[in-house]
Scaffold this motif. Structure first.
Motif, PDB file in Angstrom:
ATOM      1  N   LYS A 143       0.397  -1.045   0.017  1.00 13.62           N
ATOM      2  CA  LYS A 143      -0.058   0.554   0.271  1.00 13.62           C
ATOM      3  C   LYS A 143       0.943   1.474   0.145  1.00 13.62           C
ATOM      4  CE  LYS A 143      -4.697  -2.618   1.777  1.00 13.62           C
ATOM      5  NZ  LYS A 143      -4.287  -2.262   1.549  1.00 13.62           N
ATOM      6  N   ALA A 144       2.624   1.652  -0.238  1.00 16.10           N
ATOM      7  CA  ALA A 144       2.752   1.988  -0.050  1.00 16.10           C
ATOM      8  C   ALA A 144       4.195   1.858  -0.221  1.00 16.10           C
ATOM      9  CB  ALA A 144       3.408   3.256   1.534  1.00 16.10           C
ATOM     10  N   VAL A 145       5.319   2.327  -0.680  1.00 19.18           N
ATOM     11  CA  VAL A 145       6.926   1.840  -0.935  1.00 19.18           C
ATOM     12  C   VAL A 145       7.557   2.531  -0.950  1.00 19.18           C
ATOM     13  CG1 VAL A 145       8.039   2.556  -3.145  1.00 19.18           C
ATOM     14  CG2 VAL A 145       5.156   2.139  -3.651  1.00 19.18           C
ATOM     15  N   GLY A 146       8.837   1.797  -0.540  1.00 22.01           N
ATOM     16  CA  GLY A 146      10.033   2.066   0.379  1.00 22.01           C
ATOM     17  C   GLY A 146      10.419   1.402   1.153  1.00 22.01           C
ATOM     18  N   PRO A 147      11.570   1.812   1.783  1.00 22.75           N
ATOM     19  CA  PRO A 147      12.420  -0.005   1.958  1.00 22.75           C
ATOM     20  C   PRO A 147      11.682  -0.878   3.351  1.00 22.75           C
ATOM     21  CG  PRO A 147      13.248   2.193   3.137  1.00 22.75           C
ATOM     22  CD  PRO A 147      12.311   2.119   2.195  1.00 22.75           C
ATOM     23  N   ARG A 148      12.435  -1.558   3.311  1.00 31.15           N
ATOM     24  CA  ARG A 148      12.352  -2.955   4.248  1.00 31.15           C
ATOM     25  C   ARG A 148      12.699  -2.037   5.744  1.00 31.15           C
ATOM     26  NH1 ARG A 148      12.465  -8.335   2.158  1.00 31.15           N
ATOM     27  NH2 ARG A 148      13.147  -8.677   0.226  1.00 31.15           N
ATOM     28  N   LEU A 391      12.393 -12.929  15.511  1.00 27.22           N
ATOM     29  CA  LEU A 391      11.299 -11.719  15.332  1.00 27.22           C
ATOM     30  C   LEU A 391      11.625 -10.686  14.268  1.00 27.22           C
ATOM     31  CD1 LEU A 391      10.944 -10.060  18.716  1.00 27.22           C
ATOM     32  CD2 LEU A 391       9.114 -11.098  17.697  1.00 27.22           C
ATOM     33  N   ASN A 392      12.913 -11.586  13.298  1.00 24.84           N
ATOM     34  CA  ASN A 392      13.100 -11.036  12.204  1.00 24.84           C
ATOM     35  C   ASN A 392      11.827 -11.018  10.956  1.00 24.84           C
ATOM     36  OD1 ASN A 392      14.069 -10.417   9.652  1.00 24.84           O
ATOM     37  ND2 ASN A 392      16.062 -11.681   9.723  1.00 24.84           N
ATOM     38  N   PRO A 393      11.541  -9.642  11.020  1.00 24.97           N
ATOM     39  CA  PRO A 393      10.207  -9.455   9.772  1.00 24.97           C
ATOM     40  C   PRO A 393      10.649 -10.299   8.733  1.00 24.97           C
ATOM     41  CG  PRO A 393      11.120  -7.588  10.270  1.00 24.97           C
ATOM     42  CD  PRO A 393      11.939  -8.162  11.093  1.00 24.97           C
ATOM     43  N   TYR A 394      11.889 -10.333   8.724  1.00 24.62           N
ATOM     44  CA  TYR A 394      11.610 -11.230   6.896  1.00 24.62           C
ATOM     45  C   TYR A 394      12.891 -12.660   6.552  1.00 24.62           C
ATOM     46  CZ  TYR A 394      10.266  -5.890   6.117  1.00 24.62           C
ATOM     47  OH  TYR A 394       9.803  -5.212   6.481  1.00 24.62           O
ATOM     48  N   PRO A 395      12.580 -13.104   7.125  1.00 28.97           N
ATOM     49  CA  PRO A 395      13.090 -14.330   7.578  1.00 28.97           C
ATOM     50  C   PRO A 395      13.850 -15.407   6.352  1.00 28.97           C
ATOM     51  CG  PRO A 395      11.188 -14.941   7.666  1.00 28.97           C
ATOM     52  CD  PRO A 395      10.569 -13.506   7.076  1.00 28.97           C
ATOM     53  N   GLU A 396      13.226 -15.315   4.849  1.00 31.86           N
ATOM     54  CA  GLU A 396      12.723 -15.459   3.872  1.00 31.86           C
ATOM     55  C   GLU A 396      14.588 -16.050   3.463  1.00 31.86           C
ATOM     56  OE1 GLU A 396      10.190 -15.344   0.819  1.00 31.86           O
ATOM     57  OE2 GLU A 396       9.012 -14.097   2.003  1.00 31.86           O
TER      58      GLU A 396
END
Length: 446
Positions: A143-148, A391-396
């Motif tokens: 819904k918005a554009v930006g960095p992780r 708690l890492n929101p980007y674990p892939e």
């Protein structure tokens, strides 16, 4: 998938109307790869992206069915940049945000600046305090554009600490009958004593913090805490560290002076942010404890007259003192062989200043090589972000590297930044392609 959501967003007239979400593979050819780790680039390489991950990096030709081929023309393909200390929601002076605008204004302005930050090549950031969780969700949901964003949530400060921005006659937000409106905007918590620190830490975690930010020493932007102050007692700092550790994450601290640094290290803090007033004493302690240091040097670009004009008579002397210590800090970090140094800028309160974010490369080159500075802004910063553990929101996959299984956060840079990182300062002309999470947000090659 989230990529389909992102693709549907681009409205006519948006600066990102040309953002491209590919459901088929993207094959980068004719590129020299700086992988974020090794000084030698992989010459004449090919990099294959599928969905949001890098699936192959090869010096041999790759034949991939139905792939979109992007000829890099001999450019450097490298990881997206990481800024480890930003404040995504504080894009205008705190006093204005506090007194003149509500949360809707904060959200609108931070969304605009988040898009600009991505287009400066920063594909991931660690937000070091403030209401960035909503912005993070908006970006992640397309819904918005930006960095992780790795959000810290509200900063945790003692009364009369660096997170203290009340007017002189304003009641304490934790006292009965007071109105904690500013603090409810999730910018900062005031907490004194172990029970309150525990509650504030757990509340930040409840709100979605991936790591915890604690004010452990004096600062510039607040008016009631001189730089020499040491903030939080050892048991209070230890309480925050232990509560964060129970959730599998860590604490970063705002500090400048030796006493604050030493106390933080003894409490188990893993990330020492700023620290420009450090001496040989804390340099040795940092080396021995093997903790991370997250300094910023963009302040070196400001002259005394400008500082006094912008900050006024109370904050300007403190800023100038920190500025005077910055070059000495760089020398100490090099002299003591401290390698866990990460790129950060800590630019707040001024959209015009944010456009200078990439100038941080220039100042770090006074002491470190181009290769060393690039490491600080890529793989080393990625290692720091990964300390958030479960708690890492980007674990892939890992961030800050070009490797099989890593996130497809990619820049195509005109030139060789490993030999001359100064080219990273001119992001408008030298960054020809910007990809985050497998989506292309800028491409001048087509």
């Amino acid at each position: 998938m989230k990529h389909a959501l992102a693709a549907a967003l681009w409205l006519a007239g948006s600066s990102l109307a040309l953002a491209q979400d590919e459901s088929f593979p993207i094959l980068f050819t004719n590129v020299h790869v700086f992988d974020g780790v090794n000084e030698q680039r992989i010459e004449n390489a090919n990099v294959l992206v599928q969905d949001n991950l890098i699936v192959e990096v090869s010096a041999e030709p790759l034949a991939v069915a139905n792939a979109r081929i992007i000829d890099g023309g001999g450019r450097t393909l490298m990881p997206g940049l990481i800024d480890a200390h930003v404040h995504m929601a504080i894009t205008e002076p705190i006093a204005d945000l506090r007194d003149n605008f509500d949360w809707m204004y904060w959200g609108a302005t931070s969304t605009v600046e988040a898009e600009k930050m991505l287009l400066r090549g920063f594909t991931s950031v660690r937000d070091a305090g403030g209401p960035a969780m909503g912005l993070q969700k908006a970006i992640d949901r397309g819904k918005a554009v930006g960095p992780r964003i790795y959000p810290s949530g509200p900063v945790i400060s003692q009364t009369s600490g660096h997170g203290e921005h009340r007017h002189y006659t304003e009641p304490h937000p934790n006292f009965e009958g007071s109105s904690p409106s500013f603090f409810n905007q999730h910018l900062e918590f005031l907490a004194d004593g172990v029970p309150e620190v525990l509650r504030a830490t757990r509340e930040a975690l409840r709100l979605g913090a991936s790591q915890i930010k604690v004010m452990a020493g004096g600062g510039v932007s607040s008016s009631v805490d001189p730089l020499h102050t040491v903030q939080y007692l050892p048991e209070e700092l230890e309480a925050a560290v232990k509560a964060a550790a129970d959730y599998g994450t860590y604490v970063l601290v705002h500090v400048y002076n030796d006493e604050s640094i030493l106390r933080s290290i003894e409490a188990g803090v893993l990330s020492i942010d700023h620290a420009q007033l450090m001496t040989e004493v804390s340099a040795q302690a940092i080396k021995d404890a093997d903790v991370w240091v997250v300094p910023y040097y963009s302040l070196l670009g400001l002259d005394e007259e400008t500082v006094i004009k912008v900050l006024g008579p109370l904050s300007a002397p403190k800023f100038l003192e920190v500025q005077a210590g910055a070059r000495n800090q760089m020398k100490l970090l090099k002299e003591f062989g401290i390698e866990k140094v990460v790129f950060s800028t800590d630019i707040i309160g001024d959209p015009a200043a944010l456009t200078k974010q990439n100038d941080e490369f220039k100042y770090r080159l006074e002491e470190w090589s181009s290769y060393e500075v690039l490491l600080q802004a890529t793989s080393k910063a990625g290692e720091l972000l990964a300390l958030s553990g479960k708690l890492n929101p980007y674990p892939e996959g890992p961030l800050g590297v070009i490797a099989e299984g890593a996130y497809a956060d990619i820049l195509l840079v005109d030139g060789n930044p490993v030999e001359d990182a100064m080219i990273m300062t001119d992001y408008e002309n030298n960054f020809d392609l910007i990809m985050k999470d497998g989506v292309i947000y800028k491409n001048t090659l087509d």
